[in-house]
Design an enzyme around this catalytic site. Structure first.
Site, short mmCIF file in Angstrom:
data_model
loop_
_atom_site.label_atom_id
_atom_site.label_comp_id
_atom_site.label_asym_id
_atom_site.label_seq_id
_atom_site.Cartn_x
_atom_site.Cartn_y
_atom_site.Cartn_z
N THR A 51 0.87 -1.18 0.00
CA THR A 51 0.00 0.00 0.00
C THR A 51 0.91 1.23 0.00
O THR A 51 1.99 1.22 0.60
CB THR A 51 -0.93 0.03 1.22
OG1 THR A 51 -0.15 -0.10 2.42
CG2 THR A 51 -1.96 -1.10 1.18
N SER A 110 5.38 -1.17 -1.46
CA SER A 110 4.75 -0.54 -2.62
C SER A 110 5.74 0.28 -3.42
O SER A 110 6.64 0.92 -2.87
CB SER A 110 3.62 0.39 -2.13
OG SER A 110 3.24 1.28 -3.16
N TYR A 135 5.26 -0.93 -10.50
CA TYR A 135 4.50 -0.37 -11.61
C TYR A 135 5.53 -0.07 -12.69
O TYR A 135 6.62 0.43 -12.37
CB TYR A 135 3.81 0.95 -11.23
CG TYR A 135 2.64 0.81 -10.29
CD1 TYR A 135 1.63 -0.12 -10.53
CD2 TYR A 135 2.52 1.63 -9.17
CE1 TYR A 135 0.55 -0.22 -9.67
CE2 TYR A 135 1.44 1.53 -8.32
CZ TYR A 135 0.46 0.60 -8.57
OH TYR A 135 -0.61 0.50 -7.72
N THR A 169 2.08 -5.44 -10.40
CA THR A 169 0.65 -5.11 -10.31
C THR A 169 0.11 -4.87 -11.71
O THR A 169 0.60 -4.00 -12.43
CB THR A 169 0.43 -3.90 -9.38
OG1 THR A 169 0.89 -4.28 -8.08
CG2 THR A 169 -1.03 -3.51 -9.31
N HIS A 206 -7.32 -4.76 -6.14
CA HIS A 206 -6.63 -3.54 -5.70
C HIS A 206 -7.42 -2.85 -4.57
O HIS A 206 -7.50 -1.62 -4.52
CB HIS A 206 -6.47 -2.59 -6.90
CG HIS A 206 -5.25 -1.71 -6.83
ND1 HIS A 206 -4.22 -1.79 -7.73
CD2 HIS A 206 -4.90 -0.72 -5.96
CE1 HIS A 206 -3.30 -0.89 -7.43
NE2 HIS A 206 -3.69 -0.22 -6.36
N ASP A 220 -6.05 -11.26 -1.85
CA ASP A 220 -6.32 -10.09 -0.99
C ASP A 220 -7.64 -9.42 -1.33
O ASP A 220 -8.23 -9.64 -2.38
CB ASP A 220 -5.14 -9.09 -0.95
CG ASP A 220 -5.01 -8.18 -2.15
OD1 ASP A 220 -6.02 -7.87 -2.81
OD2 ASP A 220 -3.88 -7.74 -2.41
C1 FNR Z 1 -3.42 -0.14 -2.16
N1 FNR Z 1 -3.10 -1.18 -3.01
C2 FNR Z 1 -1.95 -1.10 -3.77
N2 FNR Z 1 -1.59 -2.13 -4.58
C3 FNR Z 1 -0.45 -2.08 -5.28
O1 FNR Z 1 -0.15 -3.03 -5.99
N3 FNR Z 1 0.37 -1.00 -5.20
C4 FNR Z 1 0.08 0.08 -4.42
O2 FNR Z 1 0.85 1.04 -4.36
C5 FNR Z 1 -1.13 0.06 -3.69
N4 FNR Z 1 -1.48 1.09 -2.91
C6 FNR Z 1 -2.60 1.02 -2.11
C7 FNR Z 1 -2.89 2.05 -1.24
C8 FNR Z 1 -3.98 1.96 -0.39
C9 FNR Z 1 -4.27 3.08 0.56
C10 FNR Z 1 -4.79 0.79 -0.41
C11 FNR Z 1 -5.96 0.65 0.52
C12 FNR Z 1 -4.52 -0.22 -1.29
C13 FNR Z 1 -3.90 -2.42 -3.02
C14 FNR Z 1 -3.41 -3.40 -1.95
O3 FNR Z 1 -2.20 -3.98 -2.32
C15 FNR Z 1 -4.40 -4.55 -1.75
O4 FNR Z 1 -4.71 -5.12 -2.98
C16 FNR Z 1 -5.70 -4.12 -1.04
O5 FNR Z 1 -5.44 -3.12 -0.08
C17 FNR Z 1 -6.36 -5.31 -0.38
O6 FNR Z 1 -7.60 -4.96 0.15
P1 FNR Z 1 -7.85 -4.55 1.70
O7 FNR Z 1 -7.04 -5.51 2.54
O8 FNR Z 1 -7.37 -3.14 1.83
O9 FNR Z 1 -9.30 -4.70 1.83
#
Ligand code: FNR
Length: 361
Positions: A80, A108, A131, A157, A253, A284
């Site tokens: 995240t 992340s 990314y 991702t 995501h 997830d």
């Molecule tokens: C994310 N997610 C995410 N995924 C990713 O591949 N790169 C990223 O930079 C981010 N950034 C990100 C920021 C925030 C604030 C959130 C809430 C989510 C998605 C993350 O990896 C994951 O897939 C989800 O957060 C899973 O769902 P839950 O556990 O938040 O319900």
């Protein structure tokens, strides 16, 4: 909220109280109508158990391994972005909590702190989430920095060709905070006057032509195993196996990309069946309880990742908050296994849950 939080959802309440509205909205929000955001959690509530009784559960073993890395429970930290918006120590605190919990952290691409800072502050097993930028040399350089700094896998991702429309960030005119890892490589200097700065930032650097053929390119710049994150269909699961990645991550995501994508727990089984055990399937989306973890395992996940709960722990108590959140999920999973009659992860089977589609049959 009065008293100590007793579950992960209460950490969310505390985080909401602790954070500026813009930051909380960024963490909490989903895309457009936020239909998928609600569904990611609600779909778990429609799955019930078929518990077995009179099984010896005096000792419960939750341990497993991912890509050969042993962890005491199948719960890892999802990537995240921008952890400094939750806590001044950002990903350094998260990584220390991962080490204290003996779990894996996926860092992340959009981290506040650098790969090097995170690597030097924690012994946790770390994967790096990528990314791919329009300038491939920059993406390659980041991957190689992660590899040099002891990261053990690349999580590509795949669901973010463009950024989903997150209306809370648009309303808040969310600005991009410092992303130190990208300094000197990718400019975060974008105009958020017209809406979300994050959306403008992603549109500026992200290569939206990225496709399955590019896995070969990624292979050519790293020796690390590659996991694809964002698979929601059997078709893409088969493709991922075909191109030879080492793992598939079922994810939407956190409902921040395509609204009206299915709740991830409703498509996990389809992906697992398509992968046919050739590579591990990680899950997830919407994990808030140990019972959720159990349900994902019963439907074939090797492990789950948690996103928002980790941030809520971080926002509330820093490193200790993340450790507490991970411990809560682990304790709840242990109790669920005991009450469902499953002393080890191998004992958890498809027959231990009833899904909505089972009821329609
Ligand atoms: C994310 N997610 C995410 N995924 C990713 O591949 N790169 C990223 O930079 C981010 N950034 C990100 C920021 C925030 C604030 C959130 C809430 C989510 C998605 C993350 O990896 C994951 O897939 C989800 O957060 C899973 O769902 P839950 O556990 O938040 O319900």
């Amino acid at each position: 909220m009065a008293g100590e939080p007793v579950n992960v959802n209460e950490f969310e309440e505390l985080a909401r109280e602790a954070l500026p509205k813009m930051n909380y909205d960024y963490f909490r929000g989903g895309a457009e109508d936020q239909h998928t955001l609600r569904e990611n959690v609600a779909a778990f509530q429609r799955i019930t158990f078929r518990p077995r009784v009179l099984v010896d559960v005096s000792s419960i073993d939750m341990s497993t391994s991912i890509l050969g890395y042993k962890i005491p429970a199948p719960i890892v930290i999802a990537p995240t972005g921008m952890h400094e918006l939750a806590h001044p120590q950002g990903e350094v605190a998260t990584a220390r909590a991962a080490a204290a919990s003996n779990t894996i952290m996926v860092l992340s691409f959009s981290s506040s702190r650098t790969i090097e800072e995170v690597a030097s502050s924690s012994q946790a097993v770390r994967f790096y989430q990528l990314y791919v930028s329009k300038r491939r040399d920059i993406a390659a350089a980041l991957v190689q920095r992660a590899e040099r700094n002891g990261f053990k896998a690349i999580v590509l991702t795949a669901d973010t060709q463009r950024l989903g429309r997150r209306e809370l960030d648009i309303k808040n005119k969310m600005a991009v905070p410092p992303l130190r890892n990208l300094e000197g490589l990718i400019s975060t200097d974008v105009d958020s006057a017209g809406g979300s700065g994050i959306e403008a930032f992603v549109a500026q650097f992200k290569d939206s032509s990225l496709n399955w053929k590019d896995i070969e390119w990624l292979r050519s710049v790293t020796n690390l195993p590659i996991l694809i994150k964002g698979v929601l269909t059997a078709e893409d699961a088969r493709k991922a196996v075909e191109v030879g990645v080492e793992g598939v991550i079922v994810s939407n995501h956190g409902a921040r990309q395509l609204d009206y994508s299915p709740a991830t727990i409703t498509v996990l089984e389809e992906v697992v069946q398509a992968v046919k055990g050739k590579v591990p399937v990680i899950f997830d989306g919407g994990i808030r309880r140990g019972t959720d973890v159990f349900k994902a395992l019963a439907l074939g996940a090797k492990a789950v990742m948690v996103g928002r709960p980790v941030i809520y722990g971080l926002a509330t108590r820093g490193e200790a908050g993340v450790v507490r959140v991970m411990q809560m999920l682990k304790d709840e999973l242990e109790l669920t296994m005991a009450l469902a009659g499953c002393p080890t992860l191998k004992d958890i089977t498809r027959r231990h849950v009833t899904t909505e589609s089972d009821r329609l049959r």
